[in-house]
Design an enzyme around this catalytic site. Structure first.
Site, PDB file in Angstrom:
ATOM      1  N   LYS A 176       0.864  -1.188   0.000  1.00 43.78           N
ATOM      2  CA  LYS A 176       0.000   0.000   0.000  1.00 43.78           C
ATOM      3  C   LYS A 176       0.893   1.228   0.000  1.00 43.78           C
ATOM      4  O   LYS A 176       1.556   1.538   0.989  1.00 43.78           O
ATOM      5  CB  LYS A 176      -0.912   0.026   1.234  1.00 43.78           C
ATOM      6  N   GLU A 251       7.920   0.033  12.074  1.00 40.09           N
ATOM      7  CA  GLU A 251       9.050   0.967  11.951  1.00 40.09           C
ATOM      8  C   GLU A 251       8.450   2.353  12.064  1.00 40.09           C
ATOM      9  O   GLU A 251       7.854   2.844  11.109  1.00 40.09           O
ATOM     10  CB  GLU A 251       9.718   0.814  10.573  1.00 40.09           C
ATOM     11  N   CYS A 285      12.985   9.257   9.184  1.00 45.56           N
ATOM     12  CA  CYS A 285      12.715   8.601  10.471  1.00 45.56           C
ATOM     13  C   CYS A 285      13.942   8.647  11.370  1.00 45.56           C
ATOM     14  O   CYS A 285      13.818   8.632  12.578  1.00 45.56           O
ATOM     15  CB  CYS A 285      12.266   7.170  10.222  1.00 45.56           C
ATOM     16  N   GLU A 382       8.333  14.410  17.775  1.00 45.81           N
ATOM     17  CA  GLU A 382       8.899  14.345  16.431  1.00 45.81           C
ATOM     18  C   GLU A 382       8.253  15.432  15.562  1.00 45.81           C
ATOM     19  O   GLU A 382       7.033  15.526  15.488  1.00 45.81           O
ATOM     20  CB  GLU A 382       8.615  12.967  15.821  1.00 45.81           C
TER      21      GLU A 382
HETATM   22  P1  NAD Z   1       1.220   7.706   8.672  1.00 45.71           P
HETATM   23  O1  NAD Z   1       1.318   6.848   9.875  1.00 45.71           O
HETATM   24  O2  NAD Z   1       0.229   8.806   8.647  1.00 45.71           O
HETATM   25  O3  NAD Z   1       0.913   6.838   7.353  1.00 45.71           O
HETATM   26  C1  NAD Z   1       1.675   5.707   7.025  1.00 45.71           C
HETATM   27  C2  NAD Z   1       0.835   4.777   6.165  1.00 45.71           C
HETATM   28  O4  NAD Z   1      -0.205   4.204   6.960  1.00 45.71           O
HETATM   29  C3  NAD Z   1       0.142   5.454   4.987  1.00 45.71           C
HETATM   30  O5  NAD Z   1       0.268   4.625   3.846  1.00 45.71           O
HETATM   31  C4  NAD Z   1      -1.307   5.527   5.446  1.00 45.71           C
HETATM   32  O6  NAD Z   1      -2.243   5.551   4.412  1.00 45.71           O
HETATM   33  C5  NAD Z   1      -1.436   4.257   6.245  1.00 45.71           C
HETATM   34  N1  NAD Z   1      -2.583   4.231   7.162  1.00 45.71           N
HETATM   35  C6  NAD Z   1      -3.290   5.282   7.642  1.00 45.71           C
HETATM   36  N2  NAD Z   1      -4.268   4.841   8.471  1.00 45.71           N
HETATM   37  C7  NAD Z   1      -4.175   3.493   8.505  1.00 45.71           C
HETATM   38  C8  NAD Z   1      -4.906   2.466   9.177  1.00 45.71           C
HETATM   39  N3  NAD Z   1      -5.938   2.746   9.974  1.00 45.71           N
HETATM   40  N4  NAD Z   1      -4.520   1.193   8.990  1.00 45.71           N
HETATM   41  C9  NAD Z   1      -3.479   0.889   8.203  1.00 45.71           C
HETATM   42  N5  NAD Z   1      -2.750   1.820   7.516  1.00 45.71           N
HETATM   43  C10 NAD Z   1      -3.098   3.111   7.675  1.00 45.71           C
HETATM   44  O7  NAD Z   1       2.694   8.190   8.468  1.00 45.71           O
HETATM   45  P2  NAD Z   1       3.143   9.409   7.603  1.00 45.71           P
HETATM   46  O8  NAD Z   1       2.679  10.622   8.306  1.00 45.71           O
HETATM   47  O9  NAD Z   1       2.775   9.154   6.197  1.00 45.71           O
HETATM   48  O10 NAD Z   1       4.746   9.255   7.746  1.00 45.71           O
HETATM   49  C11 NAD Z   1       5.456   9.849   8.745  1.00 45.71           C
HETATM   50  C12 NAD Z   1       5.795   8.896   9.850  1.00 45.71           C
HETATM   51  O11 NAD Z   1       6.472   7.739   9.354  1.00 45.71           O
HETATM   52  C13 NAD Z   1       6.754   9.542  10.842  1.00 45.71           C
HETATM   53  O12 NAD Z   1       6.365   9.284  12.162  1.00 45.71           O
HETATM   54  C14 NAD Z   1       8.081   8.858  10.524  1.00 45.71           C
HETATM   55  O13 NAD Z   1       8.999   8.868  11.565  1.00 45.71           O
HETATM   56  C15 NAD Z   1       7.638   7.500  10.141  1.00 45.71           C
HETATM   57  N6  NAD Z   1       8.686   6.828   9.350  1.00 45.71           N
HETATM   58  C16 NAD Z   1       9.362   5.776   9.891  1.00 45.71           C
HETATM   59  C17 NAD Z   1      10.381   5.141   9.181  1.00 45.71           C
HETATM   60  C18 NAD Z   1      11.133   3.972   9.750  1.00 45.71           C
HETATM   61  O14 NAD Z   1      11.866   3.294   9.022  1.00 45.71           O
HETATM   62  N7  NAD Z   1      11.001   3.683  11.026  1.00 45.71           N
HETATM   63  C19 NAD Z   1      10.686   5.568   7.904  1.00 45.71           C
HETATM   64  C20 NAD Z   1       9.992   6.632   7.385  1.00 45.71           C
HETATM   65  C21 NAD Z   1       8.976   7.247   8.118  1.00 45.71           C
END
Ligand code: NAD
Length: 490
Positions: A176, A251, A285, A382
């Site tokens: 996704k 992650e 991240c 963050e």
């Molecule tokens: P987010 O949590 O808003 O979205 C991530 C994904 O989850 C999207 O594809 C979204 O559509 C999906 N999603 C939303 N609601 C959902 C649900 N109810 N069930 C399943 N999936 C759902 O994250 P974001 O704002 O797009 O990204 C930023 C975050 O990601 C930051 O906190 C960042 O630190 C983290 N991040 C972590 C890493 C890592 O390797 N640990 C890498 C990059 C980003």
């Protein structure tokens, strides 16, 4: 409007149900540049069923591990071939500067090569068993349908760390893509198709949390969820997997410290801090968003940082000369503004930046906040943006306590010339990745992931393969003597 993007389900490109779409914005202008297919619950279900069918029948389960590896090698070559196209799409759709998307996409091919090589090296074990006439061995088997969910930043990289080990081990996958900037992954679907993976082995969809993410992570046919995103969404994901008991890795975010001692090479440390917080406009991240600096060099170091912040070339992300682009969404700009204002109101001192750029696009200035205490919002939360919080320390113990004083535990950087101190700190710091005299280095060979609010599980390296397989124990009685009747006493 430029290109038409489609979902990729069961080996075919298709529109979403009822041809539903959503607008994707170019963050450098804040204007719609493309329409993306909006997967419904029914589209998501169809993708999962296709992956389930491909896992249980057809050519994929019959394929040797070596043949799976060859397909992954082919995919690696195609990613390398199209790296520039993908990089431009990612830059257009997420605002990440082209000099970074080009470098990262080129390197993503190495992840597929690494996992291609691992496909036929996933071995079991035999045991010196404590029972007579028994041969006992283990086999590592794939889990089934993997739901891979990624956020907008570095989608190609975060997909490779999931798709590579999942396919190497023989799973099938539904990816996704984030609703913010899905273009690079929707193009990547074309490469999966061209590489010749059997239908249903890889499905790529995009859509929103409720219709798409929730259905995917709670689906009864999903065996494994690999999630990268924010902690709040992760809580939903964990609740969703209460439905299917899928093996889950998370992650999540970070508030990673970069510790600079007074004996450090300060030029090197300066570059490490800059790479950590202003690279990728802080939307990483592993962003080094907390600078912990020895009190004796605090003023000089902060002055140098502020000077460099003022020199960063901010502009159009598609321009190779641009060093820092916009944030990916307006929501991110508003979050940066709010957290900065709250931190200043609570006692933080603004050194430079702190404002969104007026006019079009989602730009936020490279920002430095001095934090007199570790309780301020800018130290605890963050930003996922270009905001650095600076704290002073006097002793090594104080530095460790500050470094570990957060719920997140992703990465840490240590700048020192003292080898003994570097070793001591790598043990004491609570993090999944510790860099000494460097920052933000990654490789497919090395495990990557965090602890605490950063989640659990490791992507990359052999550890990743373990998370995409389960052990089957096999007992074989080699004796010609028939098994004794358990109810007859001897
Ligand atoms: P987010 O949590 O808003 O979205 C991530 C994904 O989850 C999207 O594809 C979204 O559509 C999906 N999603 C939303 N609601 C959902 C649900 N109810 N069930 C399943 N999936 C759902 O994250 P974001 O704002 O797009 O990204 C930023 C975050 O990601 C930051 O906190 C960042 O630190 C983290 N991040 C972590 C890493 C890592 O390797 N640990 C890498 C990059 C980003």
């Amino acid at each position: 409007m430029a290109e038409a993007f489609q979902l990729y389900i069961d080996g075919a490109f298709c529109n979403a149900e009822a041809s539903a779409t959503f607008e994707s914005l170019d963050p450098s202008e804040g204007k719609t540049w493309a329409l993306m297919p909006k997967a419904s619950a029914a589209d998501t279900d169809r993708a999962v069923r296709a992956a389930y069918a491909a896992f249980n029948g057809g050519p994929w389960p019959a394929m040797t591990a070596t043949a799976r590896g060859k397909l992954l090698y082919k995919l690696a070559e195609l990613v390398a071939r199209d790296a520039s196209i993908i990089a431009e799409l990612e830059t257009r759709d997420t605002g990440k500067v082209i000099r970074e998307t080009k470098a990262v996409t080129g390197y993503v091919a190495e992840y597929y090569r690494y996992f291609a090589g691992l496909a036929d090296k996933i071995e079991g074990a035999t045991f010196p068993i404590d029972k007579p006439d028994m041969e006992v061995s283990t086999r590592r088997e794939p889990l089934g349908v993997v739901a891979a969910i990624v956020p907008w930043n570095s989608q190609m990289f975060l997909t490779a760390t999931k798709l590579g080990p999942a396919l190497a081990a023989g799973n099938t996958v539904v990816i996704k893509a984030s609703e913010d900037g899905p273009a690079p992954l929707l193009h990547f679907a074309r490469l999966v198709h061209e590489a010749g993976f059997p239908a249903g082995v890889v499905n790529i969809i995009t859509g929103f949390g409720a219709d798409c993410g929730q259905v995917l992570t709670s689906h009864p046919l999903v065996a494994r969820v690999a999630f990268t995103g924010g902690p709040e969404t992760a809580r939903h994901v964990v609740r969703n997997t209460a439905e299917n008991f899928a093996v889950t890795t998370l992650e999540l975010g970070g508030k990673s410290p970069v510790i600079v001692f007074d004996d450090a090479n300060l030029d090197s440390a300066l570059n490490g801090v800059i790479a950590g917080i202003w690279g990728a406009t802080g939307q990483s991240c592993v962003a080094g968003s907390r600078l912990l600096i020895h009190a004796s060099i605090h003023d000089e170091f902060v002055a140098r940082l502020a000077k460099r912040a003022g020199e960063i070339k901010i502009g159009a992300p598609l321009d190779m000369a641009t060093e820092m682009g916009p944030l990916a969404t307006l929501k991110q700009v508003q979050r940066a503004e709010k957290l900065t204002a709250e931190s200043i109101a609570a006692g933080a001192v603004l050194v430079t930046g702190g404002k969104a750029k007026k006019g079009a696009g989602y730009y936020f200035e490279p920002t430095i906040l001095l934090a007199p205490t570790a309780e301020l919002p800018c130290v605890r939360e963050e930003f996922f943006g270009p905001v650095l919080s600076v704290l002073k320390f006097k002793t090594e113990e104080e530095a460790v306590a500050l470094a570990n004083g957060t719920a997140y535990a992703f990465a840490a950087g240590i700048f020192t010339q003292n080898l003994g101190r570097a070793h001591r700190l790598t043990k004491k710091i609570r993090a999944g990745v510790v860099w000494v005299n460097t920052y933000r280095a990654v490789s497919p060979i090395v495990p990557f992931g965090g602890n605490g609010y950063t989640g659990h599980g490791r992507e990359s390296g052999m550890d990743a393969i373990r998370d995409y397989t389960r052990t089957k124990s096999i007992w074989i009685n080699t004796s010609d003597v028939p098994m004794a009747d358990p109810f007859v006493m001897r």
